[in-house]
Design a protein around this motif. Structure first.
Motif, mmCIF file in Angstrom:
data_model
loop_
_atom_site.group_PDB
_atom_site.id
_atom_site.type_symbol
_atom_site.label_atom_id
_atom_site.label_comp_id
_atom_site.label_asym_id
_atom_site.label_seq_id
_atom_site.Cartn_x
_atom_site.Cartn_y
_atom_site.Cartn_z
ATOM 1 N N GLU A 183 73.416 45.353 27.345
ATOM 2 C CA GLU A 183 74.429 45.972 26.470
ATOM 3 C C GLU A 183 73.810 46.474 25.170
ATOM 4 N N LEU A 184 72.738 45.814 24.715
ATOM 5 C CA LEU A 184 72.054 46.284 23.504
ATOM 6 C C LEU A 184 71.631 47.738 23.671
ATOM 7 N N TYR A 185 71.117 48.071 24.838
ATOM 8 C CA TYR A 185 70.671 49.448 25.087
ATOM 9 C C TYR A 185 71.812 50.350 25.554
ATOM 10 N N GLU A 186 72.582 49.837 26.516
ATOM 11 C CA GLU A 186 73.576 50.688 27.181
ATOM 12 C C GLU A 186 74.745 51.042 26.270
ATOM 13 N N LEU A 187 75.229 50.067 25.522
ATOM 14 C CA LEU A 187 76.465 50.264 24.751
ATOM 15 C C LEU A 187 76.269 50.269 23.237
ATOM 16 N N PHE A 188 75.235 49.596 22.750
ATOM 17 C CA PHE A 188 75.131 49.402 21.306
ATOM 18 C C PHE A 188 74.197 50.396 20.614
ATOM 19 N N THR A 189 73.172 50.893 21.325
ATOM 20 C CA THR A 189 72.179 51.705 20.600
ATOM 21 C C THR A 189 71.760 53.010 21.292
ATOM 22 N N LEU A 190 71.601 53.011 22.610
ATOM 23 C CA LEU A 190 71.005 54.181 23.270
ATOM 24 C C LEU A 190 71.977 54.983 24.115
ATOM 25 N N GLY A 191 72.936 54.303 24.733
ATOM 26 C CA GLY A 191 73.812 54.967 25.690
ATOM 27 C C GLY A 191 73.310 54.738 27.108
ATOM 28 N N GLU A 192 74.232 54.739 28.034
ATOM 29 C CA GLU A 192 73.914 54.343 29.409
ATOM 30 C C GLU A 192 72.805 55.214 30.010
ATOM 31 N N GLY A 193 71.743 54.555 30.517
ATOM 32 C CA GLY A 193 70.656 55.244 31.207
ATOM 33 C C GLY A 193 69.800 56.133 30.336
ATOM 34 N N ASN A 194 69.891 55.994 29.016
ATOM 35 C CA ASN A 194 69.232 56.943 28.108
ATOM 36 C C ASN A 194 67.851 56.436 27.662
ATOM 37 N N ASN A 195 66.847 56.694 28.506
ATOM 38 C CA ASN A 195 65.449 56.439 28.148
ATOM 39 C C ASN A 195 65.099 54.959 28.021
ATOM 40 N N TYR A 196 65.619 54.156 28.936
ATOM 41 C CA TYR A 196 65.152 52.774 29.108
ATOM 42 C C TYR A 196 65.181 52.494 30.610
ATOM 43 N N THR A 197 64.460 51.483 31.032
ATOM 44 C CA THR A 197 64.376 51.157 32.458
ATOM 45 C C THR A 197 64.905 49.761 32.705
ATOM 46 N N GLU A 198 65.110 49.433 33.965
ATOM 47 C CA GLU A 198 65.495 48.058 34.332
ATOM 48 C C GLU A 198 64.424 47.079 33.879
ATOM 49 N N GLU A 199 63.170 47.506 33.976
ATOM 50 C CA GLU A 199 62.064 46.641 33.553
ATOM 51 C C GLU A 199 62.137 46.371 32.053
ATOM 52 N N ASP A 200 62.516 47.405 31.249
ATOM 53 C CA ASP A 200 62.707 47.202 29.808
ATOM 54 C C ASP A 200 63.776 46.138 29.546
ATOM 55 N N ILE A 201 64.856 46.180 30.338
ATOM 56 C CA ILE A 201 65.940 45.203 30.165
ATOM 57 C C ILE A 201 65.443 43.798 30.469
ATOM 58 N N ILE A 202 64.728 43.641 31.588
ATOM 59 C CA ILE A 202 64.228 42.314 31.991
ATOM 60 C C ILE A 202 63.284 41.762 30.921
ATOM 61 N N GLU A 203 62.366 42.608 30.475
ATOM 62 C CA GLU A 203 61.382 42.169 29.477
ATOM 63 C C GLU A 203 62.055 41.864 28.134
ATOM 64 N N THR A 204 63.033 42.679 27.777
ATOM 65 C CA THR A 204 63.759 42.457 26.523
ATOM 66 C C THR A 204 64.516 41.133 26.563
ATOM 67 N N SER A 205 65.123 40.828 27.706
ATOM 68 C CA SER A 205 65.893 39.570 27.803
ATOM 69 C C SER A 205 64.984 38.362 27.553
ATOM 70 N N LYS A 206 63.727 38.450 27.988
ATOM 71 C CA LYS A 206 62.786 37.347 27.733
ATOM 72 C C LYS A 206 62.523 37.216 26.234
ATOM 73 N N ALA A 207 62.381 38.366 25.568
ATOM 74 C CA ALA A 207 62.096 38.346 24.128
ATOM 75 C C ALA A 207 63.288 37.852 23.315
ATOM 76 N N LEU A 208 64.494 37.995 23.870
ATOM 77 C CA LEU A 208 65.708 37.564 23.161
ATOM 78 C C LEU A 208 66.070 36.111 23.454
ATOM 79 N N SER A 209 65.276 35.434 24.270
ATOM 80 C CA SER A 209 65.618 34.071 24.711
ATOM 81 C C SER A 209 65.498 33.069 23.568
ATOM 82 N N GLY A 210 66.106 31.900 23.781
ATOM 83 C CA GLY A 210 65.932 30.780 22.860
ATOM 84 C C GLY A 210 67.086 30.515 21.908
ATOM 85 N N TYR A 211 68.048 31.446 21.812
ATOM 86 C CA TYR A 211 69.209 31.201 20.924
ATOM 87 C C TYR A 211 70.260 30.424 21.714
#
Length: 495
Positions: A183-211
């Motif tokens: 949702e950070l990419y799709e709805l909050f900042t970039l728009g759906e499918g706009n220059n990010y990949t599924e791999e970016d999402i997976i990797e980003t979720s790891k970086a956002l972990s721990g909260y």
């Protein structure tokens, strides 16, 4: 109701003609929840540049809602009895909802924007149901409403409301949860499918972990637990490192500024100017969004400069931009409240917010993560009738509480000689043109409305003898009847 196609060909060049009543009212209807007769009269003749700067500066300086005593409570602060605890929570949420409703009515652009962001960075109260989480979420939106969008994005993602709503509290390093990253990419900042990949999402979720640290007691603010953070290298938008939450925000805004600028400015354009920003004939709207996006990016993602540029522009004040947005439920009631200047209290505010829920806009509870879809979705058969009936109920209450305020409103709208005008059609036209963004469509429509206004004295000879005035006993009732008629007009649904 016809659907308005965006034919606006004006540019972002400054609008330099002194404001007339129609454009002054247009500015206040879009920038806040409208304004009183006096405020709009004071704006007439001013330059858009000076007035907009003043209103933006006021919003930047406006105070946020003070922290209630329960802002940092957790479950240990509530009664052990579940029913009593629920009642107390509900009471706190109602108190805060009332305070926020008052802020929307009083705070102009600040809370027009905080409300806008609540429909962008969506959470749902039912997901977390903690009054303190609600307070801190709205406080974040208020503090950053016209500030820096990167800061807002960063801060709102760490509110407990958002961490619960989009499963951040379940995002563990060894078992990443992708909801928030998506949702950070799709709805909050970039728009759906706009220059990010599924791999970016997976990797980003790891970086956002721990909260994930929620404490022993329910409703404890969420904090970071380093033992549940993924410490592997992650590759996001081609950048590799042991990235964490702050790194994600930095990489996102450094690597995708153009996408963010366009996506957010398009959303602001559709909210403040016209719901149709992508005209098939290659109209000017995309060029306007480009111009706003450039301002946004050049300022380091500051929101206020974009709003200043937009609200001062010829494009914003173009005839084709006036009266083309369908009022949200909040607009419907709060605009009426502000424009008439009728007396209200906290009960009025909470009743209006309850009525918003009846016709599709439940505060702090948009229907889905995409938020309320606005504009035409506010109008369907059920909601339309509800919009009429609830507006009529509020007018009836205002009249029962103080019928004289209807006379005062009529006189104020009619101008300096309002109390001595002997032609009822002149007063009626003034009221119609003040309440409706572009008046009524045809002279025949005006004639029908004039008949409604004349009704209480139609069997008297006051009109024929020019002895009618707003000082007559039933003149207040005439204003009431006219307003009842106007809230049923298609034009009343627009702003």
């Amino acid at each position: 109701m016809e659907y308005f196609i965006n034919c606006n060909s004006s540019t972002l060049a400054p609008y330099t003609t002194p404001l007339d009543e129609v454009r002054a009212a247009h500015l206040y209807r879009r920038l806040g929840f409208s304004a009183s007769v006096q405020t709009i009269n004071d704006a007439v003749g001013q330059s858009a540049g000076a007035l907009v700067d003043n209103l933006v500066n006021q919003a930047l300086a406006a105070p946020t809602i003070p922290a209630p005593e329960w802002a940092d409570w957790n479950d240990a602060n509530y009664p052990a009895d579940d029913d009593l605890a629920r009642q107390m929570r509900n009471g706190q949420i109602e108190d805060f909802t009332t305070a926020y409703g008052n802020a929307l009515v009083e705070n102009g652009l600040l809370d027009r924007m905080s409300f806008f962001w609540s429909n962008h960075f969506v959470t749902q109260l039912e997901t977390y149901n903690c009054p303190g989480f609600l307070y801190y979420y709205i406080n974040c939106l208020q503090r950053n409403a016209l500030g820096n969008f990167k800061t807002l994005t960063s801060e709102v993602g760490l509110t407990s409301a958002m961490l619960y709503y989009l499963d951040g509290v379940r995002n563990r390093g060894d078992n990443p949860n992708e909801n928030y990253a998506r949702e950070l990419y799709e709805l909050f900042t970039l728009g759906e499918g706009n220059n990010y990949t599924e791999e970016d999402i997976i990797e980003t979720s790891k970086a956002l972990s721990g909260y994930t640290e929620r404490g022993e007691e329910g409703c404890t603010a969420v904090t970071f637990d380093p033992t549940e953070f993924n410490t592997e290298n992650k590759t996001i938008f081609g950048q590799t490192g042991n990235w964490d939450y702050d790194d994600v925000i930095d990489i996102l805004f450094n690597q995708r500024p153009d996408e963010i600028g366009w996506f957010i400015c398009k959303k602001l354009y559709e909210f403040f100017v016209h719901p149709d920003s992508t005209s098939d004939d290659g109209g000017i709207a995309p060029q306007i969004i480009d111009g706003l996006a450039q301002t946004f990016i050049n300022s380091g993602f500051e929101i206020a400069p974009v709003l200043r540029q937009l609200f001062k522009s010829q494009h914003f004040f173009d005839e084709t931009a006036i009266g083309v947005i369908i009022k949200s439920p909040a607009d419907l009631y709060f605009n009426l409240l502000k424009e008439t200047g009728f007396t209200y209290d906290d009960m009025t505010i909470i009743n209006m917010i309850d009525s918003c829920a009846l016709i599709g806009q439940r505060f702090f509870q948009p229907p889905e993560v995409e938020g309320w879809q606005r504009d035409r979705t506010w109008i369907n058969t059920n909601f339309f009738i509800g919009r009429w009936l609830t507006s009529e109920v509020f007018l009836e209450r205002f009249f029962q509480n103080d019928p004289e305020q209807f006379r005062d409103f009529g006189i104020d709208v009619a101008g300096p000689n309002g109390s001595s005008i002997s032609d009822p059609d002149v007063v009626a036209r003034a009221i119609i043109d003040f309440i409706l963004p572009k008046g009524l469509l045809t002279e025949d429509d005006y004639s029908k409305a004039f008949e409604v206004f004349r009704e209480p004295y139609k069997d008297n000879n006051v009109y024929e003898t020019n002895s009618w005035s707003m000082n007559l006993e039933d003149a207040n009732f005439q204003v009431y009847l006219l307003l009842l008629n106007l809230v049923r007009q298609p034009e009343f649904q627009l702003k």
